[in-house]
Scaffold this active site. Structure first.
Site, PDB file in Angstrom:
ATOM      1  N   GLU A 164      22.944  -9.020 -12.414  1.00 43.18           N
ATOM      2  CA  GLU A 164      24.328  -9.056 -12.904  1.00 43.18           C
ATOM      3  C   GLU A 164      24.991 -10.417 -12.682  1.00 43.18           C
ATOM      4  O   GLU A 164      25.762 -10.885 -13.533  1.00 43.18           O
ATOM      5  CB  GLU A 164      25.165  -7.947 -12.249  1.00 43.18           C
ATOM      6  N   HIS A 191      28.575   4.941  -9.130  1.00 45.39           N
ATOM      7  CA  HIS A 191      28.470   4.910 -10.591  1.00 45.39           C
ATOM      8  C   HIS A 191      29.679   5.555 -11.259  1.00 45.39           C
ATOM      9  O   HIS A 191      29.586   6.073 -12.355  1.00 45.39           O
ATOM     10  CB  HIS A 191      27.216   5.647 -11.065  1.00 45.39           C
TER      11      HIS A 191
END
Lengths: 326, 352
Positions: B80, B149
């Site tokens: 990321e 998440h």
């Protein structure tokens, strides 16, 4: 063709003049700081001039660099004008960033200098994106990414090297190993013994260079840049050098000995070595060498004179400074 | 990573510039905007984890690889930091990257390139460089994906000068605001609640990004009412509308403001509404403390609307705990429509 070849007389004169310009620039900053004219800190690259000059001289016009918190030398070697650099450090309106960036954020995007960066390894992933842009836009430009030995222990180092390698992008990653990340000795912080050795993890050769030999740096970068330009992917180079001054103004040099500093200054100084070699090999005479020093001194003196007279920015600029407008 | 909720999206490749009005899903409206932008400007490219052959964890980019090829629909390693940093570097050198963060939670690994780089380069480099990039963040809970998440991290980004943050709630806004983000010369974070992807609505597709009428920084009154003002964004706008509909049967007339953009915040639309209704309730899924709602409340309290307030301001936002897994605990953490109904009813009943 590289911008200048330090093995040719004209290229050697250019390289030497630029090395002196960087050193005088940094010394002038020390002087301004001691007079209370610089209000922020700065990171000086005295002793590391051969890396910046050898590497940037080996690039072609249109190529890009990304720089670090110790980036004055990179900017000058890539063609930045010392006057707006001083103006930036003095916090003046005429500085490269209008006084908004200071020492750690000098950028001149128009000339391909994508900027110094205050975050260790912060520019490494940016270099990967700049290289991808070049490929998508059909350009043959390469990106030279300067980073320090400290950056090699950031996660960004790994992610940037890996991404550039799997996408085969034209980035020359050049570690400027001055042997200390602030006070942390590189050999105590770097597992595996070298930064260059880590290239194997990405399928890259990983080459160590004598970072105090401007010709060795120029040749190493030229070879890597040519390969990258031909589509053969990124390179990882490690130039071993040394900074004479402390990390920043707060540094009391408690982590190394004065003898160590003196040894590098007297026996391995990159400018003195280059001058001696030029004289010995007859590529430049004493007069030319003195001329290079004189040119650099005058350039810096004139730049400081002009910069100190520049106006300070007014607060009203902040309103429009945060967001670009269409 | 847990198995992502697979969502049916683009079934067939449609005419890239078809502007025929249709009923479609939020995910397909996003995809249509991506396709419009990719067709309109060859400098636009996308990068993200599994956005190619997989079609993205939520199916948003399904079919784009086949349409645009792997140079422009770039599957990335799970990196990321490098993905967002790469996008910044690309944006400042002439291309227009769109990054899909697989789950908004993962952007934490990319906070340096987003906050220290993307948000600051234009300012720090004296306006000499623009950073036209878009970062799409699928966020929010309610999917049983637990604490790592399910987050709603938008307040973090809304706190950073230099970033713009949009959080569209409708199919049309998902399309239009994404297009607006793509022509904006600044880094724009697009917050997409995962539970909105399957939501259906009417879409008038735009032929080019420039045709989008959306303006970043404009809220909308999505339901007019006189008794109280409810301010929300993203999924919670729908919950507020559902609650308002329920209360209408009881004779309570609720005005709903959809913020749509979180930075810059359109406080004026909220203030005007509160001046009319005299009561304010703010709702979001993110935790209550130091959330976007706090900024809305402060803006109202510090404005001319203060004199019109008839009751204390109410917040119906996320509980102050990480998102739990067990269904009952997860539901208790996220403000539900029933919670809104109760709070709105109580606020409406406050003695004037």
């Amino acid at each position: 063709m590289p911008r200048h070849d330090p093995t040719e007389p004209s290229g050697a004169l250019e390289a030497l003049t630029t090395m002196w310009t960087i050193r005088r620039f940094e010394e002038a900053l020390e002087d301004l700081y001691s007079r209370g004219m610089l209000h922020g800190t700065n990171h000086l690259s005295i002793g590391q001039e051969a890396v910046a000059v050898g590497a940037c001289g080996a690039l072609e016009d249109g190529d890009f660099i990304t720089s670090t918190h110790r980036g004055h030398g990179h900017s000058i070697a890539h063609g930045a004008d010392p006057e707006p650099m001083f103006a930036e450090l003095l916090g003046r309106e005429t500085g490269y960033c209008g006084g908004r960036g200071g020492s750690m954020h000098i950028a001149d995007v128009g000339s391909g200098n994508l900027g110094a960066n205050g975050i260790v390894a912060g520019s490494m992933t940016l270099a990967v994106g700049a290289a991808l842009s070049q490929r998508l836009l059909g350009s043959s430009a390469v990106v030279l990414c300067f980073f320090g030995d400290g950056a090699a222990n950031e996660g960004s180092f790994h992610e940037a090297l890996n991404l550039a390698a799997v996408w085969e992008l034209p980035v020359v990653f050049l570690c400027e190993n001055n042997q200390y990340g602030m006070s942390m000795a590189s050999d105590l912080s770097t597992a595996g013994g070298s930064v260059a050795g880590r290239g194997a993890a990405y399928g890259l050769e990983g080459v160590r260079l004598d970072g105090n030999d401007v010709i060795a740096v120029a040749e190493g970068v030229a070879t890597a840049a040519a390969a990258a330009r031909e589509g053969r992917g990124p390179a990882l180079l490690e130039a071993i050098t040394y900074r004479y001054r402390g990390h920043s103004k707060s540094d009391r040099n408690l982590y190394r000995t004065q003898d160590e500093i003196e040894e590098w200054r007297t026996e391995r100084d990159p400018i003195a070595r280059f001058e001696a070699r030029l004289l010995e090999e007859g590529r430049l005479d004493r007069e030319a060498i003195d001329g290079a020093r004189q040119t650099a001194r005058e350039r810096i003196r004139d730049a400081v004179k002009a910069a100190v007279q520049a106006p300070e920015p007014t607060v009203d600029v902040l309103e429009e400074a945060v967001y670009a407008r269409r | 990573m847990p198995a992502a909720d697979s969502t049916d999206t683009v079934d067939t490749i449609e005419d890239p510039v078809s502007t025929e009005v249709r009923t479609t899903t939020y995910a397909k409206a996003v995809a249509a905007a991506l396709r419009t932008a990719m067709h309109a400007d060859e400098r636009v490219f996308m990068a993200g984890e599994d956005i190619g052959i997989y079609g993205g964890a939520f199916g948003v980019t399904d079919g784009l690889l086949q349409e645009f090829g792997e140079e422009r629909i770039r599957d990335t390693p799970i990196s990321e930091d490098a993905i967002v940093g790469m996008a910044v570097g690309a944006a400042i050198t002439g291309t227009r990257p769109i990054v899909e963060m697989q789950f908004s939670d993962f952007v934490v690994n990319a906070m340096d390139p987003l906050v220290n780089q993307a948000a600051k380069l234009y300012f720090m480099y004296g306006g000499n460089v623009e950073v036209p990039m878009v970062l799409r963040l699928p966020g929010g809970g309610g999917t049983g994906a637990a604490a790592q998440h399910s987050q709603s991290l938008e307040a973090w980004f809304a706190h950073v000068p230099g970033l713009k943050v949009v959080a569209p709630s409708t199919v049309q806004d998902a399309h239009d605001l994404l297009l607006a983000a793509l022509v904006d010369p600044n880094p724009v974070v697009v917050v997409e609640h995962k539970l909105l992807y399957k939501q259906e609505g009417a879409l008038t597709p735009r032929a080019t990004p420039e045709d989008s009428p959306a303006v970043i920084g404009e809220a909308a009154v999505v339901r007019e009412g006189t008794d109280l003002t409810v301010v929300g964004y993203s999924l919670n706008t729908h919950k507020a509308l559902d609650a308002a509909e329920e209360l209408a049967a009881e004779g309570i007339d609720v005005e709903v403001v959809d913020l749509r953009t979180l930075r810059p915040l359109d406080t004026e639309t909220v203030i005007e509404s509160v001046c009319r209704t005299g009561k304010l309730l703010v709702t979001h899924e993110a935790p209550t403390a130091v959330g976007v709602g706090a900024e809305v409340v402060a803006a109202v309290a510090g404005s001319r609307a203060f004199d019109h307030l008839l009751a204390p301001i109410v917040r119906v936002c996320g509980r102050e705990n990480p998102m739990p897994y067990a269904p009952a605990l997860e539901a208790a953490t996220i403000p539900q429509t029933a919670d809104l109904v109760a709070a709105m009813r109580a606020l409406a009943a406050e003695d004037v």
